[in-house]
Write a protein that holds these residues in place. Structure first.
Motif, mmCIF file in Angstrom:
data_model
loop_
_atom_site.group_PDB
_atom_site.id
_atom_site.type_symbol
_atom_site.label_atom_id
_atom_site.label_comp_id
_atom_site.label_asym_id
_atom_site.label_seq_id
_atom_site.Cartn_x
_atom_site.Cartn_y
_atom_site.Cartn_z
ATOM 1 N N THR A 118 0.985 -1.213 0.139
ATOM 2 C CA THR A 118 0.062 0.065 0.078
ATOM 3 C C THR A 118 0.899 1.383 0.056
ATOM 4 O O THR A 118 2.112 1.197 0.173
ATOM 5 C CB THR A 118 -1.055 0.025 0.995
ATOM 6 N N ASP A 132 -4.255 3.778 2.417
ATOM 7 C CA ASP A 132 -4.333 2.228 2.399
ATOM 8 C C ASP A 132 -4.672 1.809 0.896
ATOM 9 O O ASP A 132 -4.809 0.747 0.653
ATOM 10 C CB ASP A 132 -5.603 1.838 3.058
ATOM 11 N N ARG A 133 -4.326 2.752 -0.214
ATOM 12 C CA ARG A 133 -4.639 2.287 -1.771
ATOM 13 C C ARG A 133 -3.245 1.803 -2.093
ATOM 14 O O ARG A 133 -2.256 1.658 -1.414
ATOM 15 C CB ARG A 133 -4.515 3.784 -2.599
ATOM 16 N N TYR A 134 -3.439 1.041 -3.164
ATOM 17 C CA TYR A 134 -2.285 0.297 -3.775
ATOM 18 C C TYR A 134 -1.938 1.125 -5.083
ATOM 19 O O TYR A 134 -2.924 1.883 -5.570
ATOM 20 C CB TYR A 134 -2.762 -1.005 -4.247
#
Lengths: 287, 369, 271
Positions: B94, B131-133
């Motif tokens: 992440t 929390d994003r990829y």
């Protein structure tokens, strides 16, 4: 920097060592040892001799088996080509999802042992199997047809297990054809049939040739299918080699048969390649 | 050494096979400075950056970062931050994990990692993406995260390898502003590699212009533009009109010369000395050439130190803040940039007079073709 | 794409349907056959019973060889995956001198018929005392599995961006950490597919095992093969059904993780 380069080469070599040990120890050395056994008396330790090979070439029994092996492999190639080409063409025209489904359906049985697939064919083709029972209950035939334990059974079994290679080889070359060629040909007035013979077929030749040589070599060396679906009456070279090795225990003859099989396959594939790869073919397809 | 530098390159040389890709590179970078390596592809800028990063070892010369010699020190022990052209975010981590990775390797405590990651994401204005990829981010967001990842370890030196060239024009301008702001706020010594001269001008305190592995000039953006040290720099940075000419004479201020097409010019004297008959190249920037209508009221008389020729307008292009005029004068094609004015307008095919001051023409020895 | 004709079944479509049917039907027909209540191997089967599944337990050789095959395939898969992954990394990342030659050497077991590999291995192993041993069998299975792992991992690496490794090292990771934290997690699907493929290669193999097995080290396909040569009963159907279902699980995993077509994709020298 010179150290850096050297250490990179060293790391590469270290990573390759286990793989190379396996290949050399379980493949390359055994092949050389087998050649020695076929060429020297007394299990590869005695005098040089061609007696095992002479034995093979002087006895018409062995030559007949060789011829049968080649013949069955050729039949298999022809059937795979005739059935596989339309499948590849269909896949080339199909939507990606359909294409994926067909690929999956013809590939996945390949991952299950050939012994089990051959058993399935016994259930289908046997005297009391699906086809004979169906035809008899329909009253088309009165007694069972002999579909198994003959050359027909072997060709059916081999086609089932090898057609996947033909389909994949041809479809790969069909996918690569630029679809605008068909538009161009259509505008120039070529009919569908004409388009097939002037575009599709010539441009898929590499796939046809690759599939043909692959299916042929795999058919030449297949053992399980002839053993299970050909029975004792359809003896082929791999079955003969197995018998020599495990039953007659004549290992120098067994080794010679192995090399006869390998050599004849390579020879025939080479002749085929030479014949089909004309000068023009090479000019068009060489990269 | 009297002064302490953050980065020192002493006679760095690097060969790939038989070609020398970096030749005798000398440079001192002061603390907090932003220095750009500018040049066309294959000029050695990326190779030099890779040597600074520790991905390549120089064949000759010493490389010093913060007073410590770095030759033979692997990349992971150099304490650097680096931003790559292709973002190079770890796709399986992440945003927060990407940024935290360098801190984790430095065995920073969990709670401190959390605070520092949050802080640096605030700095790049993306605090909500933890929390994003990487796959879920836009190109500009990815590059901001990459910058955050490079800065969070508080590196002694920040290396930027064409960080903007994968972005579209608008975003590129936005992000370069941001990088400049960050660089100045944090005061991290920065080496920036680009092939884009505008970017180089905008970003840097000093620019190193490279060509074929050789340093052509080191100077402030203004120096590079106004006082190009070589013909290459003049041609590569900004637009130039170039003439091939021969020296015919001169006085203490000017050289007199004659172009191969037969026009006579004068150009200001610089440090270099020429003899009559020397072959030279003369360059004039398009914005220093003034353009007048032939026979107009303002037509000025010939005066000393002013070059003037007449020609015909071939092509006019309106480019917003200025007009680019292509003028054919004899066999020369000359580009002129003039401010747009609704009063004086030119038409294609119209005869015009071009003039420029001798001190705005730069002469260099003729390049070997 | 040639001429997309919708709906109306075309000649090509009909042939494709029959070919797919031909390839799939031998497996499909086994499962109903296994539930027959009679002792005859016939289709359509008569009645319904589970007796042929119960009867498997009367034949310890099938149970034993099943577990043996499972263990052998597992050990083969693990070792072949490690060896093959290391080799693929060496070839793709470090590009050593002669990489092309080494690659063809690693792939060579696919170009020679496995029957011949089996015979050669038997002869050589007899000479060095490995014939009929578990180690001999294991080595031969590793040999035929490694090329698949090398090919799959190599293909997996071809989309791997090595600047990620540089990014990790500049952040302070040594080469070991870089591999475990970055490279391995990213190529894991390819490595895993290589492992599943190696497992199936070992689990299905007959032609090499033929020359390697001994009474104490018999694999399941070998046991079925030997049994089939003597008698054809619905017992083979019940055992085969179990193997088919088990294999299907693996095939679906493979398809999910990697895509089956990529396993076979662009291979001029398969097998």
């Amino acid at each position: 920097m010179p150290q850096l380069k050297r250490s990179k080469g060293l790391i590469a070599m270290l990573l390759l060592v286990p793989g190379l040990i396996i290949i050399l120890g379980v493949f390359v050395l055994p092949m050389i040892y087998m050649l020695m056994i076929s060429l020297r008396e007394d299990m590869g330790r005695g005098a040089w001799t061609l007696v095992s090979y002479a034995h093979l070439f002087q006895d018409s029994y062995y030559l007949e088996i060789l011829w049968r092996t080649v013949k069955l492999s050729l039949y298999t190639v022809v059937v795979c080509l005739l059935l596989g080409y339309p499948v590849a063409m269909y896949m080339a025209q199909a939507a990606p999802k359909m294409r994926g489904l067909i690929t999956f359906l013809i590939l996945s049985p390949h991952l299950i042992s050939v012994v089990i697939r051959n058993f399935g064919w016994v259930v289908i083709l046997g005297d009391d199997g699906f086809i004979n029972n169906t035809l008899m209950s329909l009253g088309i035939i009165s007694g069972p047809l002999r579909l198994l334990y003959n050359e027909l059974g072997v060709v059916i079994g081999l086609t089932d297990s090898l057609i996947v290679y033909m389909v994949l080889a041809i479809s790969t070359s069909l996918y690569a054809i630029d679809s605008s060629l068909y538009k161009a040909a259509g505008i120039l007035g070529a009919s569908r049939t004409k388009q097939f013979f002037s575009i599709t077929l010539p441009l898929s030749l590499p796939g046809i040739f690759a599939g043909t040589t692959l299916v042929f070599s795999l058919a030449m060396s297949s053992f399980v299918t002839p053993a299970l679906m050909g029975g004792t009456s359809v003896k082929v070279l791999p079955v003969l080699a197995y018998e020599q090795m495990m039953a007659s225990l004549d290992w120098s003859l067994g080794a010679a048969i192995a090399f006869l099989l390998l050599g004849s396959t390579i020879l025939l594939v080479t002749i085929f390649t030479r014949l089909v790869e004309t000068k023009r073919y090479k000019e068009v397809f060489s990269s | 050494m009297t002064k302490s530098y953050d980065v020192e390159l002493h006679q760095i040389r690097k060969r790939f096979g038989s070609t020398t890709v970096v030749d005798n590179f000398n440079l001192q970078v002061e603390r907090g400075e932003c220095v750009t390596f500018l040049g066309p592809s294959g000029c050695g800028k990326t190779t030099t950056l890779n040597m600074l990063a520790g991905f390549l070892e120089p064949d000759e010369g010493t490389l010093i970062i913060k007073g410590k010699p770095m030759n033979g020190v692997p990349a992971n022990k150099r304490d650097l931050g680096m931003v790559f052209q292709t973002y190079s975010l770890f796709p399986h981590m992440t945003v927060a994990e990407n940024v935290a990775y360098g801190l984790k390797l430095r065995k920073v405590s969990k709670s401190e990692i959390e605070t520092r990651v949050r802080k640096v994401l605030d700095v790049v204005k993306l605090p909500h993406l933890t929390d994003r990829y990487p796959k879920q981010l836009s190109g500009g967001q990815r590059q901001r995260i990459a910058i955050a990842r490079a800065l969070v370890t508080e590196p002694s030196l920040l290396l930027l390898d064409e960080p903007l060239s994968n972005l579209d024009a608008k975003l590129r301008e936005e992000l370069r502003e941001e990088i400049k702001r960050l660089q100045q706020e944090i005061g991290v010594t920065t080496i920036f590699v680009t092939h884009d001269q505008e970017e180089a001008m905008y970003m840097s305190d000093r620019i190193v212009v490279l060509d074929h592995g050789k340093v052509e000039q080191i100077g402030t953006p203004e120096d590079i533009y106004q006082q190009p040290a070589t013909a290459f720099v003049h041609e590569f940075v900004g637009k130039s009109n170039g003439f091939q000419a021969v020296i015919t004479g001169g006085d203490e201020h000017h050289w007199r010369l004659k172009t191969t097409e037969g026009m006579t010019f004068s150009a200001k004297r610089n440090d270099r000395l020429y003899n009559s008959g020397d072959e030279v190249s003369v360059y004039v920037r398009p914005e220093y050439i003034s353009l007048e209508k032939v026979g107009s009221m303002q037509e000025t008389a010939e005066e000393a130190g002013v070059n003037s020729i007449s020609g015909t307008v071939k092509l006019l292009s309106f480019l917003g803040s200025f007009i680019e005029v292509i003028v054919e004068a004899g066999s020369h094609i000359i580009t002129v940039r003039t401010n747009y004015s609704p009063i004086i307008s030119f038409a294609e095919g119209e005869p015009v007079k071009l003039s420029w001051n001798a001190y705005q023409a730069n002469i260099f020895p003729r390049k070997e073709a | 794409m040639i001429h997309v004709k919708k709906r109306r079944p075309t000649v090509l479509g009909i042939i494709t349907f029959f070919v797919v049917l031909m390839v799939v039907s031998p497996l499909l027909i086994i499962i109903p056959t296994s539930f027959t209540s009679t002792g005859a191997l016939r289709f359509p089967p008569e009645g319904f019973s589970l007796q042929w599944y119960v009867k498997i337990f009367d034949r310890p050789e099938f149970i034993d060889s099943f577990w043996f095959s499972l263990q052998l395939a597992l050990v083969t898969a693990v070792i072949a995956t490690i060896i093959g992954t290391l080799a693929a990394l060496a070839l793709h990342k470090y590009k050593p001198r002669g990489a092309g030659m080494i690659n063809s050497l690693l792939m060579s077991p696919l170009t020679v018929p496995s029957l011949i590999i089996g015979i050669a291995a038997l002869l050589f192993f007899t000479r060095i005392g490995l014939a009929g041993t578990f180690i001999g069998l294991l080595l031969s299975h590793i040999l035929i599995s490694v090329p698949y792992v090398v090919r799959l991992v190599y293909t997996g690496l071809s989309t791997f961006d090595y600047t990620l490794e540089r990014a990790a090292s500049i952040l302070g990771a040594n080469s070991f950490r870089t591999f475990w934290d970055i490279t391995f997690p990213i190529i894991r699907p390819a490595v895993f597919s290589g492992m599943v493929f190696a497992f199936l290669t070992s689990f299905d193999n007959v032609t090499v095992s033929l020359f390697m097995v001994s009474p104490s080290t018999t694999t399941l396909p070998m046991a079925i093969f030997s049994y089939m040569q003597e008698s054809l009963t619905p017992l083979v159907a019940s055992i085969s059904s179990i193997v088919i279902l088990l294999s299907l699980v693996f095939i679906f995993i493979l398809e999910r993780v990697y895509g089956l077509d990529r396993l076979f994709g662009s291979n001029s020298h398969a097998h």
